[in-house]
Write an enzyme that holds these catalytic residues in place. Structure first.
Site, PDB file in Angstrom:
ATOM      1  N   HIS A  48      34.105   6.638  10.441  1.00 59.35           N
ATOM      2  CA  HIS A  48      35.166   5.625  10.404  1.00 59.35           C
ATOM      3  C   HIS A  48      34.796   4.377   9.612  1.00 59.35           C
ATOM      4  O   HIS A  48      35.638   3.497   9.412  1.00 59.35           O
ATOM      5  CB  HIS A  48      35.564   5.250  11.831  1.00 59.35           C
ATOM      6  CG  HIS A  48      37.030   5.008  11.994  1.00 59.35           C
ATOM      7  ND1 HIS A  48      37.698   5.140  13.198  1.00 59.35           N
ATOM      8  CD2 HIS A  48      37.982   4.653  11.111  1.00 59.35           C
ATOM      9  CE1 HIS A  48      38.968   4.874  13.042  1.00 59.35           C
ATOM     10  NE2 HIS A  48      39.178   4.565  11.778  1.00 59.35           N
ATOM     11  N   ASP A  75      42.326   5.845  18.257  1.00 50.28           N
ATOM     12  CA  ASP A  75      40.904   6.177  18.379  1.00 50.28           C
ATOM     13  C   ASP A  75      40.509   6.195  19.856  1.00 50.28           C
ATOM     14  O   ASP A  75      41.025   5.404  20.653  1.00 50.28           O
ATOM     15  CB  ASP A  75      40.090   5.104  17.640  1.00 50.28           C
ATOM     16  CG  ASP A  75      38.682   5.531  17.272  1.00 50.28           C
ATOM     17  OD1 ASP A  75      38.109   6.372  17.987  1.00 50.28           O
ATOM     18  OD2 ASP A  75      38.149   4.985  16.286  1.00 50.28           O
ATOM     19  N   HIS A  77      37.600   5.278  20.611  1.00 46.67           N
ATOM     20  CA  HIS A  77      36.661   4.165  20.617  1.00 46.67           C
ATOM     21  C   HIS A  77      37.279   2.949  19.934  1.00 46.67           C
ATOM     22  O   HIS A  77      38.218   3.086  19.138  1.00 46.67           O
ATOM     23  CB  HIS A  77      35.376   4.562  19.885  1.00 46.67           C
ATOM     24  CG  HIS A  77      34.820   5.877  20.317  1.00 46.67           C
ATOM     25  ND1 HIS A  77      35.150   7.073  19.676  1.00 46.67           N
ATOM     26  CD2 HIS A  77      33.998   6.210  21.335  1.00 46.67           C
ATOM     27  CE1 HIS A  77      34.530   8.067  20.293  1.00 46.67           C
ATOM     28  NE2 HIS A  77      33.817   7.577  21.289  1.00 46.67           N
ATOM     29  N   ASP A  79      35.412   0.733  18.000  1.00 47.53           N
ATOM     30  CA  ASP A  79      34.721   0.474  16.728  1.00 47.53           C
ATOM     31  C   ASP A  79      34.691  -1.010  16.394  1.00 47.53           C
ATOM     32  O   ASP A  79      34.837  -1.410  15.241  1.00 47.53           O
ATOM     33  CB  ASP A  79      35.381   1.259  15.584  1.00 47.53           C
ATOM     34  CG  ASP A  79      35.248   2.766  15.752  1.00 47.53           C
ATOM     35  OD1 ASP A  79      34.375   3.192  16.524  1.00 47.53           O
ATOM     36  OD2 ASP A  79      36.023   3.504  15.113  1.00 47.53           O
ATOM     37  N   HIS A  92      29.540   2.966  11.698  1.00 41.21           N
ATOM     38  CA  HIS A  92      30.845   3.559  12.020  1.00 41.21           C
ATOM     39  C   HIS A  92      31.345   3.101  13.393  1.00 41.21           C
ATOM     40  O   HIS A  92      32.484   3.395  13.759  1.00 41.21           O
ATOM     41  CB  HIS A  92      30.820   5.088  11.911  1.00 41.21           C
ATOM     42  CG  HIS A  92      29.903   5.786  12.865  1.00 41.21           C
ATOM     43  ND1 HIS A  92      30.186   5.940  14.203  1.00 41.21           N
ATOM     44  CD2 HIS A  92      28.707   6.392  12.673  1.00 41.21           C
ATOM     45  CE1 HIS A  92      29.214   6.612  14.791  1.00 41.21           C
ATOM     46  NE2 HIS A  92      28.294   6.893  13.881  1.00 41.21           N
ATOM     47  N   ASP A 179      41.588   8.313  13.988  1.00 43.87           N
ATOM     48  CA  ASP A 179      40.319   8.998  14.224  1.00 43.87           C
ATOM     49  C   ASP A 179      40.628  10.271  15.001  1.00 43.87           C
ATOM     50  O   ASP A 179      41.250  10.226  16.070  1.00 43.87           O
ATOM     51  CB  ASP A 179      39.387   8.087  15.024  1.00 43.87           C
ATOM     52  CG  ASP A 179      37.967   8.617  15.114  1.00 43.87           C
ATOM     53  OD1 ASP A 179      37.802   9.829  15.328  1.00 43.87           O
ATOM     54  OD2 ASP A 179      37.025   7.814  14.979  1.00 43.87           O
ATOM     55  N   ASP A 181      38.932  11.916  16.888  1.00 42.24           N
ATOM     56  CA  ASP A 181      38.433  11.979  18.261  1.00 42.24           C
ATOM     57  C   ASP A 181      39.366  11.295  19.254  1.00 42.24           C
ATOM     58  O   ASP A 181      39.103  11.297  20.462  1.00 42.24           O
ATOM     59  CB  ASP A 181      37.001  11.461  18.379  1.00 42.24           C
ATOM     60  CG  ASP A 181      36.837   9.966  18.177  1.00 42.24           C
ATOM     61  OD1 ASP A 181      37.792   9.200  18.414  1.00 42.24           O
ATOM     62  OD2 ASP A 181      35.732   9.537  17.796  1.00 42.24           O
ATOM     63  N   GLU A 224      36.826  11.348  10.737  1.00 40.76           N
ATOM     64  CA  GLU A 224      36.032  12.103  11.715  1.00 40.76           C
ATOM     65  C   GLU A 224      36.366  13.598  11.718  1.00 40.76           C
ATOM     66  O   GLU A 224      36.384  14.229  12.771  1.00 40.76           O
ATOM     67  CB  GLU A 224      36.152  11.528  13.129  1.00 40.76           C
ATOM     68  CG  GLU A 224      35.206  10.376  13.401  1.00 40.76           C
ATOM     69  CD  GLU A 224      33.734  10.775  13.380  1.00 40.76           C
ATOM     70  OE1 GLU A 224      33.414  11.962  13.580  1.00 40.76           O
ATOM     71  OE2 GLU A 224      32.900   9.885  13.151  1.00 40.76           O
TER      72      GLU A 224
END
Length: 252
Positions: A48, A75, A77, A79, A92, A179, A181, A224
């Site tokens: 990312h 996402d 996360h 980040d 990332h 992302d 994920d 990702e």
């Protein structure tokens, strides 16, 4: 340029910073050039950190027009770590921070200004795995956060309505950084940091379909996708499908 495996990581709190910064600066120039040519930037990426360049390029293009941009960050996360808060030193885990003017200046200050996006115009959708330092930063900076609980309780339609409103307020439109994920590993196994309990196949598509309906997307980024750990190209295929939905493909 030497491949990562043959290079030393450098600062343990910001690994490979010179290499990542060089790549993001070049990427930002490419993105701005695409917009100047009248096209929509579509970025398919690995980790990312590439978002630093994407958002910088879009931001600078609209800054020249005296306009602001928003950012919808889908996402698991946030980040939003910095070298001071990172538990890993991996850049990332820092790109959102860089976009709002935090983090290493080599990344946050591309084109000579920061932030690229005002925190109030940044929305994190689908969060379910946040570091302790990130929770503090998100609250201090005023980033809008829609967690998986919000999606569970209110539904994706309501969440995206609020996200689009925040990212659109006083802006020319918004970048979308997706992302893979954010999606549950059952549907997207080929990511570097999978977290159970993510978006379903249909929730992910609905988010992108709603974005397409607005006509306000300034750039699209899907990151990702790791073919080495994917299963029968499942994650890559879904990424393509989601890009099509964001670009306006409809069921009927």
């Amino acid at each position: 340029m030497a491949i990562a495996e043959a290079s030393k990581p450098g600062d343990p709190k910001a690994k490979y910073l010179p290499q990542v910064a060089d790549s993001c600066r070049k990427h930002a120039v490419w993105i701005e050039g695409i917009l100047r040519g009248g096209s929509l930037p579509i970025v398919l990426g690995g980790d990312h950190s590439i978002a630093v360049g994407t958002v910088a390029g879009v931001s600078n293009f609209y800054r020249r027009k005296k306009k602001k941009i928003g950012l919808i960050w889908i996402d698991a996360h946030a980040d939003i770590n910095t070298p001071e808060t990172t538990p890993s030193g991996n850049i990332h885990g820092m790109p959102m921070a860089c976009c709002i003017g935090l983090g290493p200046p080599e990344l946050s200050n591309i084109f000579g200004y920061a932030p690229k996006v005002a925190p109030a115009n940044v929305v994190l959708v689908g969060a379910r795995d946040l570091d302790a330092g990130e929770k503090i930063t998100l609250k201090e900076q005023g980033v809008v956060v829609e967690t998986m609980r919000d999606i569970d309780e209110r539904g994706m339609r309501a969440v995206m309505k609020d996200a689009i409103a925040a990212a659109s307020h006083g802006t020319a439109g918004f970048c979308v950084s997706f992302d893979m994920d954010s999606v549950d590993p059952a549907f997207a196994p080929g990511v570097g940091t999978p977290v159970p309990g993510g978006l379903s196949y249909r929730e992910a598509h609905l988010a992108m379909e709603i974005i397409a309906d607005t006509g306000r997307m300034l750039s699209l980024e899907i990151v990702e996708v790791n073919p080495v750990i994917d299963s029968q190209n499942q994650t890559a295929n879904l990424g393509v499908e989601l890009a099509l939905s964001a670009l306006g493909k409809k069921i009927l």
